[in-house]
Design a protein around this motif. Structure first.
Motif, PDB file in Angstrom:
ATOM      1  N   PRO A  80       0.835  -1.215   0.000  1.00 46.55           N
ATOM      2  CA  PRO A  80       0.000   0.000   0.000  1.00 46.55           C
ATOM      3  C   PRO A  80       0.865   1.258   0.000  1.00 46.55           C
ATOM      4  O   PRO A  80       1.722   1.437   0.869  1.00 46.55           O
ATOM      5  CB  PRO A  80      -0.808  -0.121   1.290  1.00 46.55           C
ATOM      6  CG  PRO A  80      -0.891  -1.606   1.529  1.00 46.55           C
ATOM      7  CD  PRO A  80       0.437  -2.150   1.072  1.00 46.55           C
ATOM      8  N   GLN A 114      -2.156   5.204  -5.012  1.00 51.62           N
ATOM      9  CA  GLN A 114      -2.781   3.949  -5.398  1.00 51.62           C
ATOM     10  C   GLN A 114      -1.827   3.160  -6.283  1.00 51.62           C
ATOM     11  O   GLN A 114      -1.034   3.743  -7.035  1.00 51.62           O
ATOM     12  CB  GLN A 114      -4.075   4.207  -6.182  1.00 51.62           C
ATOM     13  CG  GLN A 114      -5.120   5.017  -5.443  1.00 51.62           C
ATOM     14  CD  GLN A 114      -5.917   4.181  -4.461  1.00 51.62           C
ATOM     15  OE1 GLN A 114      -5.955   2.955  -4.544  1.00 51.62           O
ATOM     16  NE2 GLN A 114      -6.569   4.845  -3.504  1.00 51.62           N
ATOM     17  N   ILE A 131      -1.926   0.018  -9.165  1.00 54.36           N
ATOM     18  CA  ILE A 131      -2.733  -0.861 -10.016  1.00 54.36           C
ATOM     19  C   ILE A 131      -1.788  -1.837 -10.700  1.00 54.36           C
ATOM     20  O   ILE A 131      -0.894  -1.416 -11.445  1.00 54.36           O
ATOM     21  CB  ILE A 131      -3.522  -0.062 -11.063  1.00 54.36           C
ATOM     22  CG1 ILE A 131      -4.492   0.907 -10.381  1.00 54.36           C
ATOM     23  CG2 ILE A 131      -4.283  -1.012 -11.996  1.00 54.36           C
ATOM     24  CD1 ILE A 131      -5.174   1.868 -11.333  1.00 54.36           C
ATOM     25  N   GLU A 136     -10.119  -6.260  -8.726  1.00 59.93           N
ATOM     26  CA  GLU A 136     -10.474  -5.996  -7.335  1.00 59.93           C
ATOM     27  C   GLU A 136      -9.315  -5.369  -6.560  1.00 59.93           C
ATOM     28  O   GLU A 136      -8.157  -5.398  -7.009  1.00 59.93           O
ATOM     29  CB  GLU A 136     -10.896  -7.285  -6.649  1.00 59.93           C
ATOM     30  CG  GLU A 136      -9.798  -8.333  -6.590  1.00 59.93           C
ATOM     31  CD  GLU A 136     -10.323  -9.684  -6.131  1.00 59.93           C
ATOM     32  OE1 GLU A 136      -9.846 -10.154  -5.065  1.00 59.93           O
ATOM     33  OE2 GLU A 136     -11.176 -10.280  -6.829  1.00 59.93           O
ATOM     34  N   GLU A 137      -9.658  -4.838  -5.408  1.00 57.31           N
ATOM     35  CA  GLU A 137      -8.661  -4.308  -4.474  1.00 57.31           C
ATOM     36  C   GLU A 137      -8.168  -5.481  -3.634  1.00 57.31           C
ATOM     37  O   GLU A 137      -8.867  -5.970  -2.755  1.00 57.31           O
ATOM     38  CB  GLU A 137      -9.292  -3.224  -3.603  1.00 57.31           C
ATOM     39  CG  GLU A 137      -8.299  -2.467  -2.742  1.00 57.31           C
ATOM     40  CD  GLU A 137      -8.940  -1.314  -1.972  1.00 57.31           C
ATOM     41  OE1 GLU A 137      -8.204  -0.445  -1.483  1.00 57.31           O
ATOM     42  OE2 GLU A 137     -10.197  -1.297  -1.868  1.00 57.31           O
ATOM     43  N   ARG A 152      -5.287  -5.609  -1.803  1.00 54.64           N
ATOM     44  CA  ARG A 152      -4.703  -5.096  -0.566  1.00 54.64           C
ATOM     45  C   ARG A 152      -5.125  -3.632  -0.457  1.00 54.64           C
ATOM     46  O   ARG A 152      -5.552  -3.050  -1.457  1.00 54.64           O
ATOM     47  CB  ARG A 152      -3.167  -5.212  -0.597  1.00 54.64           C
ATOM     48  CG  ARG A 152      -2.655  -6.649  -0.723  1.00 54.64           C
ATOM     49  CD  ARG A 152      -1.159  -6.708  -1.002  1.00 54.64           C
ATOM     50  NE  ARG A 152      -0.744  -8.089  -1.293  1.00 54.64           N
ATOM     51  CZ  ARG A 152       0.455  -8.437  -1.741  1.00 54.64           C
ATOM     52  NH1 ARG A 152       1.375  -7.494  -1.981  1.00 54.64           N
ATOM     53  NH2 ARG A 152       0.758  -9.699  -1.959  1.00 54.64           N
ATOM     54  N   PRO A 153      -5.047  -3.027   0.700  1.00 52.91           N
ATOM     55  CA  PRO A 153      -5.471  -1.625   0.787  1.00 52.91           C
ATOM     56  C   PRO A 153      -4.745  -0.755  -0.242  1.00 52.91           C
ATOM     57  O   PRO A 153      -3.521  -0.739  -0.322  1.00 52.91           O
ATOM     58  CB  PRO A 153      -5.087  -1.233   2.220  1.00 52.91           C
ATOM     59  CG  PRO A 153      -5.117  -2.515   2.986  1.00 52.91           C
ATOM     60  CD  PRO A 153      -4.624  -3.555   2.014  1.00 52.91           C
ATOM     61  N   ARG A 154      -5.521  -0.087  -1.098  1.00 51.71           N
ATOM     62  CA  ARG A 154      -5.011   0.820  -2.126  1.00 51.71           C
ATOM     63  C   ARG A 154      -4.129   0.119  -3.152  1.00 51.71           C
ATOM     64  O   ARG A 154      -3.328   0.752  -3.834  1.00 51.71           O
ATOM     65  CB  ARG A 154      -4.271   2.002  -1.498  1.00 51.71           C
ATOM     66  CG  ARG A 154      -5.174   2.912  -0.679  1.00 51.71           C
ATOM     67  CD  ARG A 154      -4.435   4.120  -0.150  1.00 51.71           C
ATOM     68  NE  ARG A 154      -3.471   3.751   0.873  1.00 51.71           N
ATOM     69  CZ  ARG A 154      -2.228   4.200   0.927  1.00 51.71           C
ATOM     70  NH1 ARG A 154      -1.764   5.026   0.004  1.00 51.71           N
ATOM     71  NH2 ARG A 154      -1.421   3.830   1.903  1.00 51.71           N
ATOM     72  N   VAL A 155      -4.294  -1.200  -3.283  1.00 52.41           N
ATOM     73  CA  VAL A 155      -3.574  -1.990  -4.282  1.00 52.41           C
ATOM     74  C   VAL A 155      -4.611  -2.799  -5.066  1.00 52.41           C
ATOM     75  O   VAL A 155      -5.321  -3.630  -4.491  1.00 52.41           O
ATOM     76  CB  VAL A 155      -2.542  -2.926  -3.654  1.00 52.41           C
ATOM     77  CG1 VAL A 155      -1.869  -3.793  -4.730  1.00 52.41           C
ATOM     78  CG2 VAL A 155      -1.500  -2.147  -2.872  1.00 52.41           C
ATOM     79  N   TRP A 156      -4.689  -2.532  -6.369  1.00 53.68           N
ATOM     80  CA  TRP A 156      -5.695  -3.136  -7.226  1.00 53.68           C
ATOM     81  C   TRP A 156      -5.052  -4.109  -8.203  1.00 53.68           C
ATOM     82  O   TRP A 156      -3.928  -3.886  -8.662  1.00 53.68           O
ATOM     83  CB  TRP A 156      -6.435  -2.049  -8.017  1.00 53.68           C
ATOM     84  CG  TRP A 156      -7.138  -1.075  -7.120  1.00 53.68           C
ATOM     85  CD1 TRP A 156      -6.586  -0.011  -6.461  1.00 53.68           C
ATOM     86  CD2 TRP A 156      -8.506  -1.105  -6.739  1.00 53.68           C
ATOM     87  NE1 TRP A 156      -7.529   0.632  -5.706  1.00 53.68           N
ATOM     88  CE2 TRP A 156      -8.728  -0.013  -5.854  1.00 53.68           C
ATOM     89  CE3 TRP A 156      -9.585  -1.932  -7.068  1.00 53.68           C
ATOM     90  CZ2 TRP A 156      -9.969   0.251  -5.298  1.00 53.68           C
ATOM     91  CZ3 TRP A 156     -10.827  -1.661  -6.530  1.00 53.68           C
ATOM     92  CH2 TRP A 156     -11.009  -0.582  -5.648  1.00 53.68           C
ATOM     93  N   ALA A 180     -10.174  -0.415 -13.735  1.00 50.26           N
ATOM     94  CA  ALA A 180      -9.242  -0.319 -12.604  1.00 50.26           C
ATOM     95  C   ALA A 180      -8.911   1.136 -12.298  1.00 50.26           C
ATOM     96  O   ALA A 180      -8.807   1.535 -11.130  1.00 50.26           O
ATOM     97  CB  ALA A 180      -7.969  -1.107 -12.901  1.00 50.26           C
ATOM     98  N   ALA A 207      -9.828   2.734  -8.694  1.00 46.85           N
ATOM     99  CA  ALA A 207      -8.750   3.263  -7.862  1.00 46.85           C
ATOM    100  C   ALA A 207      -8.982   4.720  -7.495  1.00 46.85           C
ATOM    101  O   ALA A 207      -8.565   5.173  -6.415  1.00 46.85           O
ATOM    102  CB  ALA A 207      -7.414   3.108  -8.582  1.00 46.85           C
TER     103      ALA A 207
END
Length: 383
Positions: free
Chosen positions: A196, A210, A212, A330-331, A333-337, A357, A361
Motif C-alpha cells: 500500500p 494507489q 494498479i 479488485e482491491e 490489498r489496501p489501495r492496491v488493485w 481499474a 482506484a
C-alpha cells in the motif's frame, strides 16, 4: 530459412526502448504492467488528470499483450450461450454488449493497427456444429449480430463485429501517446515488492496514492493470495513467410477455440493452439516453446490449413485462467488493485479492465467494475 525463435511475428524491431527507473519517484498512481490493460489504464488515468508512473519488468507489451494471436473478439472465455448458463443472462448480455462496444473503441483509437473483418467459429465435429447452432440462437435471441457460415474454412458461425490487430503495434502506439501526455514509463523495471502506497524496484522506490497491477500471466506470483483462483498457462504460436496458397479474410477459431489463425496483410499465416496437446506441462510460468505443442501446430498448418510456406517465427507467452472464466478486478490489498486473469480474452476484456481499474482506484463510478465484480466462483480452472 532461419526461424526467429520466441520473437512474435508482430515485432518489426522498430521500437525505441524506454529507460529503466533509476532512483526514487512519486506519482498519484503507479501502474505495474505496460501491456494492453496497463496502457489503457494509464490513458484513462491521464484523461482524469492524475499523475502516473508505469513500469514493466520487460519491454512494453513484452508479455502476452504483444505476443498473442491478434484477435479482437466480443464476449468472454465462454461462448455466449455458455456464458448465459454460467454467469446469468443479465451479466452475460451486459458483458457481451460492453465487449462489442470496446472492439469499436479499440478500432477507432488505433485504426492503423486494427482491421474489423468479422471472425469465424468453425466446428470440427457434428457435436460442435450443433453447439454452434445453440451459440447462434442465443446471440440472435438477444439481438447480437451473427450468421451461419459454410465456406472454405468449414461450417460454423460468422461474427461480423469482430476483427484482428497487430497487438504489439497497438501497445507501442498507446505507450508513445502516454509519454507524450506526461506519463513516466519505465521498461526493465520489475516490481520487487508491491505494498500500500509504494512499489519497490531494484533501483528505487515509487511512492504513490494507489497501485494498479495490470498483469495477466504470472499474476498469482505477484499476489499469492490469488493463487486459488487463477493459474498461469503457456500459449504457443507459429507464423509463416508470406504466401498466396490460401486466402483467409477473417480470423478463425476451430475445435472449441483451441486452434486459432489469421492471415496478415502481407500474406503470412499466424497460427496458435494445441495447448491441450502439451498436457499438464503447459501450466507453467516458462514462456518458451516446446515440441509437444509446436509439432501439432506445424502439422495442422500443413494438413488442415493447407499452407506449405516455411515457418519463420515460433513463440510463446503466458496468460492466466480464472476459476470463473471472468477476470480478476479488485482491491487485493489496501489501495492496491489487481487486473488480470483474462482467460485468453485479454485483448478486449483486458482493455475494459484497465479502464475499470482506473475508475475504481480513483473512487469513481464504474459500470465495468460492477459487471466484473462478485462473479460466482467455480470449482476449477478452465481446461
Amino acid at each position: 530459412m532461419t526461424v526467429d525463435r520466441n520473437t512474435p511475428v508482430w515485432d518489426d524491431g522498430a521500437w525505441t526502448p524506454l529507460p529503466a527507473l533509476d532512483g526514487d519517484a512519486s506519482a498519484d498512481v503507479c501502474v505495474v504492467g505496460l501491456g494492453g490493460s496497463g496502457l489503457t489504464c494509464i490513458g484513462e488515468l491521464l484523461r482524469r488528470g492524475v499523475s502516473v508512473i508505469g513500469i514493466d519488468a520487460g519491454q512494453v507489451a513484452g508479455g502476452a499483450a504483444g505476443r498473442n494471436g491478434g484477435f479482437v473478439l466480443s464476449g468472454t472465455y465462454d461462448f455466449y450461450h455458455d456464458a448465459v448458463a454460467r454467469h446469468g443472462h443479465h451479466r452475460a448480455r451486459r458483458i457481451y454488449r460492453l465487449t462489442m462496444d470496446e472492439v469499436r473503441r479499440i478500432a477507432a483509437e488505433t485504426p492503423e493497427a486494427v482491421r474489423l473483418t468479422g471472425s469465424l467459429r468453425i466446428a470440427d465435429t457434428d457435436e460442435e456444429a450443433e453447439d454452434c447452432r445453440h451459440h447462434l440462437a442465443a446471440l440472435r435471441a438477444d439481438g447480437f449480430p451473427a450468421e451461419w457460415y459454410e465456406g472454405p474454412e468449414g461450417r460454423g458461425l460468422l461474427l461480423p463485429t469482430d476483427g484482428v490487430f497487430n497487438p504489439l503495434h497497438r501497445c507501442r502506439i498507446l505507450a508513445r501517446r502516454a509519454v507524450d501526455a506526461g506519463a513516466r514509463l519505465y521498461e526493465h523495471t520489475p516490481a520487487v515488492q508491491v505494498r500500500p502506497g509504494k512499489v519497490v524496484t531494484p533501483a528505487g522506490t515509487i511512492r504513490c496514492g494507489q497501485v494498479i497491477v495490470a498483469v495477466d500471466g504470472r499474476l498469482e506470483a505477484i499476489f499469492p493470495e490469488l493463487a486459488p483462483r487463477i493459474r498461469t498457462a503457456r500459449l504457443q504460436m507459429i507464423a509463416t513467410a508470406p504466401t498466396d496458397e490460401v486466402r483467409v479474410p477473417r480470423p478463425v477459431y476451430a475445435r472449441w477455440g483451441f486452434e486459432y489463425w489469421q492471415q496478415l496483410p502481407d500474406g503470412r499465416i499466424a497460427l496458435g493452439g494445441f495447448r491441450d496437446a502439451g498436457g499438464e506441462s503447459q501450466w507453467t510460468h516458462d514462456a518458451q516453446t516446446c515440441e509437444p505443442v509446436q509439432g501439432p501446430l506445424e502439422r495442422f498448418l500443413r494438413e488442415r490449413i493447407g499452407v506449405h510456406a516455411p515457418v519463420t517465427h515460433r513463440w510463446a507467452a503466458c496468460v492466466s485462467f480464472s476459476t470463473t472464466g471472468l477476470p480478476i478486478l479488485e482491491e487485493v490489498r489496501p489501495r492496491v488493485w489487481a487486473a488480470g486473469g483474462y482467460s485468453g480474452t485479454g485483448n478486449v476484456i483486458g482493455a475494459l479492465c484497465g479502464r475499470a481499474a482506473a475508475e475504481l482506484a480513483l473512487g469513481a463510478p464504474s459500470e465495468l467494475g460492477e459487471v466484473f465484480a462478485s462473479a460466482p466462483e467455480s470449482a476449477s480452472i478452465p481446461a
